[in-house]
Design an enzyme around this catalytic site. Structure first.
Site, PDB file in Angstrom:
ATOM      1  N   LYS A 189      -9.523 -11.587  -3.220  1.00 56.54           N
ATOM      2  CA  LYS A 189      -8.875 -10.473  -3.895  1.00 56.54           C
ATOM      3  C   LYS A 189      -7.475 -10.253  -3.307  1.00 56.54           C
ATOM      4  O   LYS A 189      -7.296 -10.274  -2.088  1.00 56.54           O
ATOM      5  CB  LYS A 189      -9.739  -9.224  -3.682  1.00 56.54           C
ATOM      6  CG  LYS A 189      -9.137  -7.990  -4.293  1.00 56.54           C
ATOM      7  CD  LYS A 189      -9.944  -6.738  -3.986  1.00 56.54           C
ATOM      8  CE  LYS A 189      -9.083  -5.567  -4.411  1.00 56.54           C
ATOM      9  NZ  LYS A 189      -9.587  -4.274  -4.200  1.00 56.54           N
ATOM     10  N   LYS A 232      -3.102  -6.527   0.643  1.00 54.62           N
ATOM     11  CA  LYS A 232      -2.160  -6.581   1.750  1.00 54.62           C
ATOM     12  C   LYS A 232      -2.848  -7.013   3.043  1.00 54.62           C
ATOM     13  O   LYS A 232      -2.292  -7.749   3.836  1.00 54.62           O
ATOM     14  CB  LYS A 232      -1.491  -5.214   1.926  1.00 54.62           C
ATOM     15  CG  LYS A 232      -0.131  -5.311   2.573  1.00 54.62           C
ATOM     16  CD  LYS A 232       0.469  -3.935   2.787  1.00 54.62           C
ATOM     17  CE  LYS A 232       0.170  -3.474   4.175  1.00 54.62           C
ATOM     18  NZ  LYS A 232       0.722  -2.172   4.529  1.00 54.62           N
ATOM     19  N   LYS A 246     -15.819   5.966   9.732  1.00 57.12           N
ATOM     20  CA  LYS A 246     -15.139   6.105  11.023  1.00 57.12           C
ATOM     21  C   LYS A 246     -16.138   6.498  12.117  1.00 57.12           C
ATOM     22  O   LYS A 246     -16.123   5.966  13.225  1.00 57.12           O
ATOM     23  CB  LYS A 246     -14.045   7.170  10.881  1.00 57.12           C
ATOM     24  CG  LYS A 246     -13.144   7.316  12.058  1.00 57.12           C
ATOM     25  CD  LYS A 246     -11.850   6.548  11.859  1.00 57.12           C
ATOM     26  CE  LYS A 246     -11.101   6.537  13.183  1.00 57.12           C
ATOM     27  NZ  LYS A 246      -9.936   5.726  13.199  1.00 57.12           N
TER      28      LYS A 246
END
Ligand code: TRP
Length: 332
Positions: free
Chosen positions: A202, A205, A115
């Site tokens: 892969k 979602k 981040k």
């Protein structure tokens, strides 16, 4: 050798798909049934707060996870199965451990570091959008693990560092206050099957290529028929090691069926027929859990009861150990 405590946390995020079942749910349930294991599996609902601030979503996801694991055969008699937020001792330990955790150690944690790097690359303040929950995430996870004296922690590769941090924190505490915590070890199943999604990448979602776990039969068949294949004609021999269909089939069928399926590819099988066989294999594994899942998800009272019973049993373990820890730090 004695029994091993095997503990893992399941974050209630995202819709479950067959990749989750093959990669995480099935192996964990199998492990929980081994005679020499004392399994402790819990729903890490407060960990999910770092990324989920919608109350209804957190509520629903928590029950979905509980229903899913139970429907695939998790045995709540054998597995200590509870909701993290029902165990106040975890949060007390979280604070105590945070006082044994250097900030530098957490600065190096992947999720936080990523981040910060993202912020720097964008010319922002390094800590822009960083919440203490994200920063302290590894400490809470250490509390989850250490409170139950876990020996083994089955996790995906992305969580290995967190288990190492838990170990570091345990060592620091043990040095300060004397031998207290068991040092946990991450358990990574080497061949943890990564199954491809509809497009061959892969199943994830974030790629929008998933086959959800509990869709009805019709939808399941439709999705399987959407799996990407090439344009080889039916009779042309096909390499079974270069087919998404075979990759998925391997996760759902018996060794004999797999050998047979691969042989059909080598001899030449039409993709329609291959998909039909794949659908049948997947559906056979999922139909019973699907039925149970839909039953359970509509019976929140029962789920709640199960989770509360689990929490009660978990606290019987946590309470005396927490007393011990309190004494060690000087509260007596
Ligand atoms: N961080 C884990 C994940 O994202 C979930 C988790 C929370 C966990 N506490 C844990 C896993 C303790 C193992 C042990 O998947």
């Amino acid at each position: 050798m004695g029994e091993k405590i095997v503990l893992t946390g399941i974050k209630p995020t995202g819709d479950l798909h067959i990749g989750n079942y093959i990669g995480a749910i099935a192996p964990a349930i199998e492990l929980s049934n081994q005679a020499d294991m004392r399994p402790v599996y819990f729903i890490a609902d407060y960990h999910a707060l770092t990324s989920m601030q919608n109350a209804e979503e957190l509520h629903n996801r928590t029950y979905e996870i509980a229903a899913a694991w139970l429907s695939f055969g998790l045995n709540p008699e054998k597995v200590l199965f509870y909701r993290q937020s029902d165990i106040p001792e975890i949060f007390e330990l979280n604070w105590i451990l945070s006082c044994q955790t250097s900030k530098g150690l957490l600065n190096r944690a992947h999720a936080y570091k990523a981040k910060v790097e993202e912020n720097l690359a964008a010319g922002r303040d390094p800590d822009a959008g960083v919440y203490m929950g994200l920063f302290n995430y590894p400490v809470l996870m250490a509390a989850d693990i250490l409170l139950f004296q876990a020996n083994l922690v089955p996790v995906g590769k992305d969580q290995i560092q967190h288990v190492e941090i838990a170990r570091d924190i345990a060592e620091t505490f043990n040095r300060t206050y004397g031998e207290t915590f068991t040092l946990p070890e991450a358990l990574i199943s080497e061949d943890s099957a990564v199954i491809p999604g509809l497009d061959g990448r892969k199943m994830s979602k974030s790629y929008g290529n998933v086959i959800p776990l509990f869709v009805d039969e019709k939808k399941l068949r439709k999705l399987i028929f959407k799996i990407k294949t090439d344009s080889k004609p039916p009779e042309e021999p096909k390499d079974p090691n270069d087919s998404i269909l075979v990759d998925i089939y391997r996760a759902f069928a018996t060794p004999e069926e797999i050998a047979d399926y691969e042989q059909k590819f080598r001899e030449g099988i039409g993709y329609g027929d291959a998909k039909q066989l794949l659908f049948e294999a997947v559906n056979r594994k999922l139909e019973e859990p699907r039925r149970r899942y839909h039953e359970l998800i509509h019976d929140k009272e029962r789920l709640n009861q199960l989770l509360e019973n689990g929490a009660e049993r978990a606290r019987e373990v946590a309470r005396p150990f927490m007393n011990d820890i309190r004494r060690k730090i000087g509260k007596y």
